[in-house]
Design an enzyme around this catalytic site. Structure first.
Site, PDB file in Angstrom:
ATOM      1  N   GLY A  55     -41.122  -5.513  -2.248  1.00 22.96           N
ATOM      2  CA  GLY A  55     -40.405  -6.703  -2.693  1.00 22.96           C
ATOM      3  C   GLY A  55     -39.540  -7.313  -1.606  1.00 22.96           C
ATOM      4  O   GLY A  55     -38.933  -8.363  -1.821  1.00 22.96           O
ATOM      5  N   HIS A  56     -39.458  -6.633  -0.435  1.00 22.64           N
ATOM      6  CA  HIS A  56     -38.637  -7.132   0.669  1.00 22.64           C
ATOM      7  C   HIS A  56     -39.494  -7.624   1.838  1.00 22.64           C
ATOM      8  O   HIS A  56     -39.001  -7.767   2.947  1.00 22.64           O
ATOM      9  CB  HIS A  56     -37.722  -6.027   1.196  1.00 22.64           C
ATOM     10  CG  HIS A  56     -36.835  -5.418   0.167  1.00 22.64           C
ATOM     11  ND1 HIS A  56     -35.919  -6.166  -0.540  1.00 22.64           N
ATOM     12  CD2 HIS A  56     -36.726  -4.149  -0.290  1.00 22.64           C
ATOM     13  CE1 HIS A  56     -35.276  -5.365  -1.385  1.00 22.64           C
ATOM     14  NE2 HIS A  56     -35.761  -4.145  -1.253  1.00 22.64           N
ATOM     15  N   ASP A 109     -34.316   6.608  -2.194  1.00 23.27           N
ATOM     16  CA  ASP A 109     -35.011   6.839  -0.920  1.00 23.27           C
ATOM     17  C   ASP A 109     -34.614   8.188  -0.336  1.00 23.27           C
ATOM     18  O   ASP A 109     -35.457   8.945   0.144  1.00 23.27           O
ATOM     19  CB  ASP A 109     -34.689   5.711   0.070  1.00 23.27           C
ATOM     20  CG  ASP A 109     -35.281   4.388  -0.375  1.00 23.27           C
ATOM     21  OD1 ASP A 109     -36.483   4.187  -0.181  1.00 23.27           O
ATOM     22  OD2 ASP A 109     -34.536   3.565  -0.945  1.00 23.27           O
ATOM     23  N   HIS A 218     -30.602  -5.944  -3.257  1.00 26.41           N
ATOM     24  CA  HIS A 218     -31.201  -5.852  -4.590  1.00 26.41           C
ATOM     25  C   HIS A 218     -30.276  -6.462  -5.624  1.00 26.41           C
ATOM     26  O   HIS A 218     -30.367  -6.164  -6.803  1.00 26.41           O
ATOM     27  CB  HIS A 218     -31.467  -4.390  -4.960  1.00 26.41           C
ATOM     28  CG  HIS A 218     -32.122  -3.621  -3.873  1.00 26.41           C
ATOM     29  ND1 HIS A 218     -31.400  -3.001  -2.879  1.00 26.41           N
ATOM     30  CD2 HIS A 218     -33.415  -3.416  -3.592  1.00 26.41           C
ATOM     31  CE1 HIS A 218     -32.251  -2.430  -2.036  1.00 26.41           C
ATOM     32  NE2 HIS A 218     -33.467  -2.672  -2.438  1.00 26.41           N
TER      33      HIS A 218
END
Lengths: 334, 211
Positions: A55-56, A109, A218
């Site tokens: 999404g980045h 992560d 985000h």
């Protein structure tokens, strides 16, 4: 909001398929998982593996190439990839000199990459990591290990790629990259929310006349919600936070990245950079290089970030290393 | 009503739990949207679906712990995000280093949850009060140990109540981990999505044993 997708559950596999086939001259997919390999990766150095939630784009999936990552792993939207995908991708890319993972400092992560490292170590593969934590307003300096990784990741991946290119040991490569992280600071600002494909609601709510300083990639809440103001005034506030956290002295050299979050245009980013340069000039700080682009995005989120990398001889040497991927190419020192 | 779970019961229970989580996807999405990314329900439902598939494809076994290990690994290796590691570890760690057993009684299940709790706390560094799934899992695991002599159903009833109370208690907490952390006091009033999943899992175990 309208999104060009098919079934929501197919977003990630279709993204990876399209991404790899569009760049098939350079990229190949790892069998069975959402990992991507750089076809031309060198075999005589530490292998750099990057990754994180999708999404980045173009970061992280696209930042593999010469002098950049050797492989990338794509998670679901805004969610870390799983340890299986990470370890399989790392094994597929590994050339026998160890794996360096570089990724953003987020709870998910950290858990998944740590576990992947354990799997690799059990298989006899040496692995280490450096977490990107450039967002200087996401936690105070006493809790610097809580800071999030945002657009400074672009510079971290580039300089980690350069450190790997030097052919050092895994331990020494990691030290070089940690030194880069110590000299890198970013602050972001949001002017409008992003819209994730497959979800109904925007990532956050922000009034038409409002902005938020320090908001994360985000939509994590920042430090101050405020009224919209002219570009120069926004940049002045952002710059003051960076130099408060990492003082800059006259005569020092820096590299600057002004990164758009997705919906903010090159026109606006250029106006913002112009002000950053004025402030640096006034402080007597020299700009070694600058970059104005949208590399670390958050779908249709509006806003931008300013990253400043303070140079010394060691970092400059890394910065001068040439690099190329389909989304980011630098000649290095001419 | 069952007082012990054989291999097939364990498989059916994990399938039943998985279906309940999949059913709760919209609810978990709503809970997570308030203070997180809104993807907890999607992640959990996806992981539970994978767990079901891997259990269906398992080689025959006489060891009930293997069922939990298989389900946990399926979640760990497919979900991603923090919840993949944490909820995958919940099943995996519970079964880890347990001598094979064809039937699990209340005391065995209680012991599994104690081991899960210890492993999750070690990996995620969270404690009670941090607004995470530990706020539901720890009281539930304690309740299991305290009530394991009363039989499977009574033990799970006590654990379900403890998990529910733990989940409710997260509403008053500031978050120490994940995206909700940066909300600071704005996270007050909202329950933790991970704690909510723990409650649904234990409630579903109770429902399975009761029926």
């Amino acid at each position: 909001m309208k999104k060009i997708i098919n079934k929501p559950e197919n977003i990630i596999p279709e993204l990876v398929e399209g991404f790899v086939s569009a760049n098939s001259r350079y990229f190949e997919k790892v069998l069975g998982v959402n990992g991507i390999l750089y076809k031309g990766r060198r075999k005589d150095k530490v292998t750099l593996v990057i990754g994180g939630g999708s999404g980045h784009e173009p970061i992280y999936s696209g930042f593999i190439g010469r002098g950049l990552g050797d492989a990338s792993v794509a998670g679901n939207i805004f969610a870390s990839p799983d340890p299986g995908a990470i370890s399989e991708t790392a094994k597929a890319a590994h050339a026998g000199h160890g794996i360096l993972f570089v990724y953003g400092n987020y709870a998910g992560d950290n858990l998944n990459f740590d576990m992947a490292e354990e799997i690799l170590q059990d298989d006899g593969v040496k692995a280490a990591h450096v977490r990107i934590n450039d967002d200087c307003v996401s936690a105070p300096v006493e809790r610097i290990n809580d800071r999030r990784g945002i657009a400074g990741g672009v510079l971290m991946v580039r300089l980690a790629g350069a450190a790997c290119d030097l052919g050092l040991s895994l331990e020494d490569t990691k030290k070089q990259v940690e030194h880069v992280a110590d000299n890198l600071r970013t602050i972001g600002i949001a002017v409008s929310p992003g819209q994730l494909p497959g979800l109904d609601k925007p990532t956050f709510e922000l009034g038409d006349d409002e902005i938020e300083f320090g908001m994360g990639l985000h939509g994590e809440p920042g430090i101050k919600r405020d009224k919209m103001r002219p570009a120069d005034e926004l940049v002045d506030v952002m710059f003051s936070h960076i130099v408060k956290d990492m003082p800059l002295k006259a005569g020092e050299e820096v590299c600057v990245l002004v990164n758009g979050l997705g919906a903010t245009t090159m026109l606006e980013l250029s106006i913002a950079y112009r002000r950053v340069k004025q402030l640096l000039d006034k402080a007597g700080v020299l700009v070694y290089d600058a970059d104005v682009n949208s590399y670390a995005t958050s779908q249709s989120m509006g806003g931008f970030s300013i990253s400043i990398l303070k140079l010394d001889e060691q970092i400059k040497k890394l910065y001068d290393n040439p690099c190329f991927c389909p989304f980011y190419a630098k000649e290095g020192k001419a | 009503m069952k007082n012990a779970l054989n291999v097939n019961d364990c498989k059916d229970m994990i399938r039943f739990v998985a279906d309940k989580i999949i059913e709760s996807k919209p609810y978990l999405t709503e809970v997570d949207s308030a203070i997180g990314d809104g993807d907890h329900g999607i992640g959990m439902a996806g992981g539970m679906q994978k767990a079901k598939e891997k259990i269906d494809a398992m080689d025959p076994t006489e060891d009930a712990y293997r069922v939990f290990d298989t389900a946990g690994k399926a979640m760990l290796m497919s979900m991603g995000g923090a919840s993949g590691v944490i909820f995958g570890s919940m099943y995996i760690a519970g079964a880890k280093n347990s001598p094979p057993k064809s039937e699990l009684d209340a005391a065995d299940i209680a012991k599994m949850f104690q081991k899960s709790l210890a492993a999750i706390k070690e990996r995620g560094h969270a404690s009670v009060g941090d607004k995470t799934m530990v706020d539901a899992l720890e009281p539930a695991a304690i309740a299991m140990s305290e009530h394991s002599e009363e039989g499977l159903l009574e033990m799970l009833k006590a654990a379900e109540q403890a998990a529910h109370d733990g989940m409710e208690s997260t509403k008053d907490m500031l978050a120490k981990y994940g995206r909700a952390k940066s909300l600071m006091e704005r996270a007050i009033g909202f329950q933790d999505p991970g704690a909510t999943s723990v409650w649904i899992i234990i409630r579903s175990m109770r429902e399975f044993v009761e029926n």
